[in-house]
Design an enzyme around this catalytic site. Structure first.
Site, PDB file in Angstrom:
ATOM      1  N   HIS A  22      25.044  -0.582  21.648  1.00 51.62           N
ATOM      2  CA  HIS A  22      23.993   0.309  21.134  1.00 51.62           C
ATOM      3  C   HIS A  22      23.602   1.275  22.258  1.00 51.62           C
ATOM      4  O   HIS A  22      23.733   0.939  23.443  1.00 51.62           O
ATOM      5  CB  HIS A  22      22.794  -0.571  20.747  1.00 51.62           C
ATOM      6  CG  HIS A  22      21.695   0.134  20.024  1.00 51.62           C
ATOM      7  ND1 HIS A  22      20.730   0.855  20.677  1.00 51.62           N
ATOM      8  CD2 HIS A  22      21.392   0.203  18.701  1.00 51.62           C
ATOM      9  CE1 HIS A  22      19.874   1.345  19.788  1.00 51.62           C
ATOM     10  NE2 HIS A  22      20.257   0.963  18.582  1.00 51.62           N
ATOM     11  N   ASP A  37      22.334  -8.396  24.628  1.00 45.33           N
ATOM     12  CA  ASP A  37      21.446  -7.644  23.739  1.00 45.33           C
ATOM     13  C   ASP A  37      21.346  -8.422  22.427  1.00 45.33           C
ATOM     14  O   ASP A  37      22.289  -8.422  21.625  1.00 45.33           O
ATOM     15  CB  ASP A  37      22.043  -6.246  23.538  1.00 45.33           C
ATOM     16  CG  ASP A  37      21.353  -5.446  22.440  1.00 45.33           C
ATOM     17  OD1 ASP A  37      20.487  -6.000  21.736  1.00 45.33           O
ATOM     18  OD2 ASP A  37      21.698  -4.259  22.283  1.00 45.33           O
ATOM     19  N   GLN A  42      20.161  -7.927  17.244  1.00 44.74           N
ATOM     20  CA  GLN A  42      20.652  -8.260  15.895  1.00 44.74           C
ATOM     21  C   GLN A  42      21.020  -9.727  15.742  1.00 44.74           C
ATOM     22  O   GLN A  42      21.466 -10.135  14.672  1.00 44.74           O
ATOM     23  CB  GLN A  42      21.881  -7.389  15.542  1.00 44.74           C
ATOM     24  CG  GLN A  42      21.615  -5.900  15.516  1.00 44.74           C
ATOM     25  CD  GLN A  42      20.677  -5.467  14.396  1.00 44.74           C
ATOM     26  OE1 GLN A  42      20.381  -6.216  13.472  1.00 44.74           O
ATOM     27  NE2 GLN A  42      20.184  -4.250  14.493  1.00 44.74           N
ATOM     28  N   LYS A  51      12.446  -6.411  14.245  1.00 39.32           N
ATOM     29  CA  LYS A  51      13.664  -6.732  13.484  1.00 39.32           C
ATOM     30  C   LYS A  51      13.642  -8.176  12.990  1.00 39.32           C
ATOM     31  O   LYS A  51      14.588  -8.658  12.396  1.00 39.32           O
ATOM     32  CB  LYS A  51      14.898  -6.506  14.358  1.00 39.32           C
ATOM     33  CG  LYS A  51      15.136  -5.030  14.698  1.00 39.32           C
ATOM     34  CD  LYS A  51      16.428  -4.859  15.425  1.00 39.32           C
ATOM     35  CE  LYS A  51      16.550  -3.505  16.103  1.00 39.32           C
ATOM     36  NZ  LYS A  51      16.700  -2.384  15.195  1.00 39.32           N
ATOM     37  N   CYS A  59      22.967   4.707  16.300  1.00 37.68           N
ATOM     38  CA  CYS A  59      22.844   4.642  17.770  1.00 37.68           C
ATOM     39  C   CYS A  59      24.090   4.051  18.415  1.00 37.68           C
ATOM     40  O   CYS A  59      24.009   3.340  19.422  1.00 37.68           O
ATOM     41  CB  CYS A  59      21.603   3.855  18.203  1.00 37.68           C
ATOM     42  SG  CYS A  59      20.071   4.609  17.681  1.00 37.68           S
TER      43      CYS A  59
HETATM   44  C1  LIG Z   1      22.143  -4.019  18.799  1.00 35.28           C
HETATM   45  C2  LIG Z   1      20.884  -3.270  19.071  1.00 35.28           C
HETATM   46  N1  LIG Z   1      20.451  -3.158  20.327  1.00 35.28           N
HETATM   47  C3  LIG Z   1      19.313  -2.516  20.636  1.00 35.28           C
HETATM   48  C4  LIG Z   1      18.560  -1.935  19.657  1.00 35.28           C
HETATM   49  C5  LIG Z   1      17.307  -1.234  20.046  1.00 35.28           C
HETATM   50  O1  LIG Z   1      16.211  -1.876  19.508  1.00 35.28           O
HETATM   51  P1  LIG Z   1      14.765  -1.209  19.663  1.00 35.28           P
HETATM   52  O2  LIG Z   1      14.854   0.125  18.984  1.00 35.28           O
HETATM   53  O3  LIG Z   1      13.861  -2.158  18.978  1.00 35.28           O
HETATM   54  O4  LIG Z   1      14.519  -1.083  21.118  1.00 35.28           O
HETATM   55  C6  LIG Z   1      18.959  -2.010  18.333  1.00 35.28           C
HETATM   56  C7  LIG Z   1      18.184  -1.346  17.268  1.00 35.28           C
HETATM   57  O5  LIG Z   1      18.684  -0.963  16.263  1.00 35.28           O
HETATM   58  C8  LIG Z   1      20.139  -2.711  18.036  1.00 35.28           C
HETATM   59  O6  LIG Z   1      20.581  -2.818  16.774  1.00 35.28           O
END
Ligand SMILES: Cc1ncc(COP(=O)(O)O)c(C=O)c1O
Length: 413
Positions: A129, A206, A209, A232, A371
């Site tokens: 991401h 990370d 998800q 989430k 993203c």
């Molecule tokens: C795999 C992953 N990492 C990081 C993020 C970033 O999350 P946040 O926008 O809550 O910081 C997301 C958000 O869609 C994500 O799907």
């Protein structure tokens, strides 16, 4: 509506906890399939916020008075609940951040800026991401370090042979997404962590998800850092968490300076507060932190194993239904081996048009690059549509999505 169709969960009872799911648009019910972007919030989590503001709103850490003490205890204990949710019983290892992105930036700035230099390498994957990819890319630019990317296979898995070649003694950090928010791939984070540690590198997972959908144990994974976002996983926006191994957090410099994160300040210098407060400068998101803990407890009460089973059933069903059509390209691994989402394109219809057409049937899906622009470059498409599922979703909602996609097909034929 056929909501009693899950083998794992009492979906009808769960849906009663989420008033927003009763929304209708000109008589068309909402079918919320955009959970990978943000999940809906159950009543008890909202009530935790209301209880705080109506009952014990006060600043934390610094108050002698009763209200502040109540708020401090609730906010501090929220760290314990959130930590236990991902497998640590050490409050020192749980830093509240704004979200996953801020957790990533915290480590990149506090550790990366100080520790990385020319010749050092950060190993990421092609499916990161932007929260991870852009952050490490920019820190690498500032420090002279290099970012390398583990490629994906045609099926959307990580090429682990390439990973073993790319992670070397020059690697200082391996930062990998647990479950890809575009492909749905569930990555072998334990194996990647072991490879990183064999070369003396840190491992950052990370978990944006993964934490919402299945039980996570940072001790089993063995990683040094793990980040996730409350919004989430049925919690509020504005709060997330960074798990960091205590020894590593102890060695790191603070990320933000100011009140609450200090122990002693003189005109000449300052020393730092104990963990985790060293990394929580200024007045924190108190209500959100308390509600984050409530969301963790809610998911535990429903049952994380049952949620995982339910999400898997729905994902496989959606994958199978969308696979019935030759003109639909689905990205990532097979339906029975992925996280709770399916990204796809309908031939001849831009993902934005598709999302707009299904929206007319009340179906909320995501369209765009999610993203993950470089990953979409690898896939050879500019955008995709993404349907993502959670504990309150039903097969019937997926059927409506598939019918709506069929309408789009006919409209563009
Ligand atoms: C795999 C992953 N990492 C990081 C993020 C970033 O999350 P946040 O926008 O809550 O910081 C997301 C958000 O869609 C994500 O799907």
């Amino acid at each position: 509506m056929g909501v009693q169709e899950s083998d794992a969960l009492d979906v009808a009872a769960i849906r009663d906890e989420f008033p927003v799911l009763d929304r209708e648009f000109d008589g068309t019910p909402l079918r919320y399939l955009d959970n990978a972007a943000t999940a809906q919030t159950p009543k008890r989590v909202v009530e935790a916020i209301v209880d705080y503001y109506y009952g014990y709103n006060a600043n934390v850490h610094r108050g002698i008075h009763e209200l502040s003490q109540e708020a401090s205890i609730a906010y501090e204990e929220a760290h314990d609940t959130v930590g236990e949710f991902v497998g640590t019983d050490r409050r020192e290892e749980v830093v509240f951040t704004k979200n996953t992105t801020e957790a990533m930036n915290l480590v990149a700035y506090a550790w990366g800026l100080n520790e990385l230099g020319p010749g050092d390498e950060v190993v990421l994957t092609e499916m990161e991401h932007h929260a991870s990819l852009v952050t490490w890319q920019q820190i690498a630019k500032r420090t002279g370090a290099t970012c390398k990317y583990v490629p994906i296979t045609d099926e959307g898995y990580l090429d682990m042979e390439a990973a073993r070649d790319l992670i070397t003694d020059d690697t200082e950090m391996v930062s990998v997404v647990h479950v890809s928010n575009t492909l749905g791939t569930v990555n072998p984070v334990r194996e990647l962590t072991d490879i990183a540690h064999d070369h003396g590198a840190y491992a950052f997972v990370d978990g944006a998800q993964s934490a919402p959908h299945h039980p996570v144990d940072v001790t089993d994974i063995g990683c040094d850092f793990f980040a996730f976002s409350a919004h989430k996983m049925c919690g509020p926006t504005g709060i997330g968490a960074l798990y960091g191994r205590e020894e590593v957090l102890e060695e790191m410099e603070p990320y933000l300076y100011g009140g609450d994160m200090i122990r002693k300040v003189t005109f000449e210098d300052s020393t730092w507060n104990e963990l985790p407060w060293k990394f929580e400068a200024g007045t924190p998101s108190i209500a959100q932190g308390i509600a984050f803990a409530e969301a963790c407890e809610y998911l535990e009460d429903v049952g994380q194993d049952a949620i995982e089973r339910h999400d898997r059933e729905l994902t496989e069903y959606a994958y199978d239904r969308l696979s019935e059509f030759d003109d639909i390209d689905i990205y990532g691994p097979p339906g029975d081996d992925r996280g709770a989402l399916v990204s796809f394109n309908l031939e001849g219809v831009h993902a934005h048009d598709l999302a707009s057409i299904v929206n007319d049937d009340g179906v909320a899906i995501r369209a765009g690059d999610h993203c993950t622009q470089p990953l979409h470059d690898v896939l050879g498409v500019g955008a995709s549509a993404r349907a993502s599922f959670y504990l309150y979703n039903t097969r019937e909602e997926i059927d409506v999505l598939v019918e709506a996609v069929d309408e789009a097909r006919q409209l563009f034929a």
